[in-house]
Design an enzyme around this catalytic site. Sequence first.
Site, PDB file in Angstrom:
ATOM      1  N   ASP A 208       0.847  -1.189   0.000  1.00 16.66           N
ATOM      2  CA  ASP A 208       0.000   0.000   0.000  1.00 16.66           C
ATOM      3  C   ASP A 208       0.887   1.245   0.000  1.00 16.66           C
ATOM      4  OD1 ASP A 208      -3.223   0.516   0.978  1.00 16.66           O
ATOM      5  OD2 ASP A 208      -1.805   2.197   1.089  1.00 16.66           O
ATOM      6  N   ILE A 209       0.483   2.228  -0.777  1.00 19.96           N
ATOM      7  CA  ILE A 209       1.279   3.459  -0.912  1.00 19.96           C
ATOM      8  C   ILE A 209       1.246   4.288   0.375  1.00 19.96           C
ATOM      9  CG2 ILE A 209      -0.513   5.021  -1.815  1.00 19.96           C
ATOM     10  CD1 ILE A 209       1.522   5.747  -4.055  1.00 19.96           C
TER      11      ILE A 209
ATOM     12  N   ASN B  97     -12.976  -3.299   2.337  1.00 23.26           N
ATOM     13  CA  ASN B  97     -13.872  -2.156   2.485  1.00 23.26           C
ATOM     14  C   ASN B  97     -14.862  -2.144   1.327  1.00 23.26           C
ATOM     15  OD1 ASN B  97     -12.688  -1.045   4.845  1.00 23.26           O
ATOM     16  ND2 ASN B  97     -11.041  -0.147   3.631  1.00 23.26           N
TER      17      ASN B  97
ATOM     18  N   GLY C 285     -15.226   3.581   3.895  1.00 21.62           N
ATOM     19  CA  GLY C 285     -14.054   4.318   3.431  1.00 21.62           C
ATOM     20  C   GLY C 285     -13.424   3.714   2.189  1.00 21.62           C
TER      21      GLY C 285
ATOM     22  N   HIS D  31      -9.928  -5.166  -3.499  1.00 21.58           N
ATOM     23  CA  HIS D  31      -8.588  -5.328  -2.907  1.00 21.58           C
ATOM     24  C   HIS D  31      -8.732  -5.774  -1.471  1.00 21.58           C
ATOM     25  CE1 HIS D  31      -9.857  -1.101  -2.633  1.00 21.58           C
ATOM     26  NE2 HIS D  31      -9.278  -1.080  -1.446  1.00 21.58           N
ATOM     27  N   LEU D  32      -7.922  -6.743  -1.121  1.00 19.96           N
ATOM     28  CA  LEU D  32      -7.891  -7.271   0.239  1.00 19.96           C
ATOM     29  C   LEU D  32      -6.681  -6.675   0.941  1.00 19.96           C
ATOM     30  CD1 LEU D  32      -8.978  -9.359   2.315  1.00 19.96           C
ATOM     31  CD2 LEU D  32      -7.501 -11.061   1.222  1.00 19.96           C
ATOM     32  N   HIS D  33      -6.957  -5.886   1.993  1.00 21.85           N
ATOM     33  CA  HIS D  33      -5.852  -5.328   2.784  1.00 21.85           C
ATOM     34  C   HIS D  33      -5.287  -6.426   3.679  1.00 21.85           C
ATOM     35  CE1 HIS D  33      -6.831  -0.891   2.236  1.00 21.85           C
ATOM     36  NE2 HIS D  33      -8.015  -1.409   1.943  1.00 21.85           N
TER      37      HIS D  33
HETATM   38  P1  AMP Z   1      -9.769   1.422   0.251  1.00 20.37           P
HETATM   39  O1  AMP Z   1      -9.970   2.606   1.142  1.00 20.37           O
HETATM   40  O2  AMP Z   1     -10.142   0.120   0.891  1.00 20.37           O
HETATM   41  O3  AMP Z   1     -10.383   1.619  -1.107  1.00 20.37           O
HETATM   42  O4  AMP Z   1      -8.204   1.303   0.078  1.00 20.37           O
HETATM   43  C1  AMP Z   1      -7.504   1.816  -1.007  1.00 20.37           C
HETATM   44  C2  AMP Z   1      -6.048   1.709  -0.664  1.00 20.37           C
HETATM   45  O5  AMP Z   1      -5.282   1.833  -1.844  1.00 20.37           O
HETATM   46  C3  AMP Z   1      -5.563   2.776   0.311  1.00 20.37           C
HETATM   47  O6  AMP Z   1      -5.020   2.153   1.476  1.00 20.37           O
HETATM   48  C4  AMP Z   1      -4.508   3.529  -0.485  1.00 20.37           C
HETATM   49  O7  AMP Z   1      -3.419   3.958   0.298  1.00 20.37           O
HETATM   50  C5  AMP Z   1      -4.109   2.494  -1.526  1.00 20.37           C
HETATM   51  N1  AMP Z   1      -3.576   3.022  -2.773  1.00 20.37           N
HETATM   52  C6  AMP Z   1      -4.132   3.967  -3.550  1.00 20.37           C
HETATM   53  N2  AMP Z   1      -3.380   4.166  -4.648  1.00 20.37           N
HETATM   54  C7  AMP Z   1      -2.339   3.298  -4.560  1.00 20.37           C
HETATM   55  C8  AMP Z   1      -1.214   3.010  -5.390  1.00 20.37           C
HETATM   56  N3  AMP Z   1      -1.014   3.660  -6.534  1.00 20.37           N
HETATM   57  N4  AMP Z   1      -0.331   2.071  -4.984  1.00 20.37           N
HETATM   58  C9  AMP Z   1      -0.531   1.411  -3.814  1.00 20.37           C
HETATM   59  N5  AMP Z   1      -1.577   1.628  -2.999  1.00 20.37           N
HETATM   60  C10 AMP Z   1      -2.463   2.567  -3.367  1.00 20.37           C
END
Ligand code: AMP
Length: 123
Positions: A39-40, A96, A102, A109-111
């Site tokens: 994650d960025i 999410n 949020g 995507h699975l965190h």
């Molecule tokens: P969500 O809030 O569950 O939609 O999570 C989206 C996640 O994607 C967040 O934790 C962001 O920090 C992450 N994110 C967004 N853009 C990027 C990217 N280019 N590379 C890696 N992670 C990203």
Amino acid sequence: MASNVTDETTQDCIFCKIVNGEIPADIVLRGTHTIAFRDISPQAPTHVLVIPRIHIEHAAAVEPNHAEIVVEMLTAAREVAASEEILSKGYRLILNVGDDAGNLVPHLHLHVIGGRAMSWPPG
Ligand code: AMP
Ligand code: ZN
């Protein structure tokens, strides 16, 4: 086919662009149906996102024909936890869905979050 589910990549989707190599990411695992990358904006020492290679909008758009993909998301998460050496300590898996949760990026995507103790309930 529902309008929010497609077996093709979506041109303006940031995570489809990561799958296609159009934008860079720190990829930690590549599977048949999934990839995993850091994650960025990490919320813990380990914060990796496991995503399907195809564009599925979110967990509520998962259909029975996605079963193999969803299982690979879970096994990939375990592989990430093992390689990050948090498998025995524990970690959190988060999907999410929608605004109240949020959910910002509309590609499933699975965190995989770990490396520190976490509280419950989540904020
Ligand atoms: P969500 O809030 O569950 O939609 O999570 C989206 C996640 O994607 C967040 O934790 C962001 O920090 C992450 N994110 C967004 N853009 C990027 C990217 N280019 N590379 C890696 N992670 C990203
Ligand atoms: Zn996408």
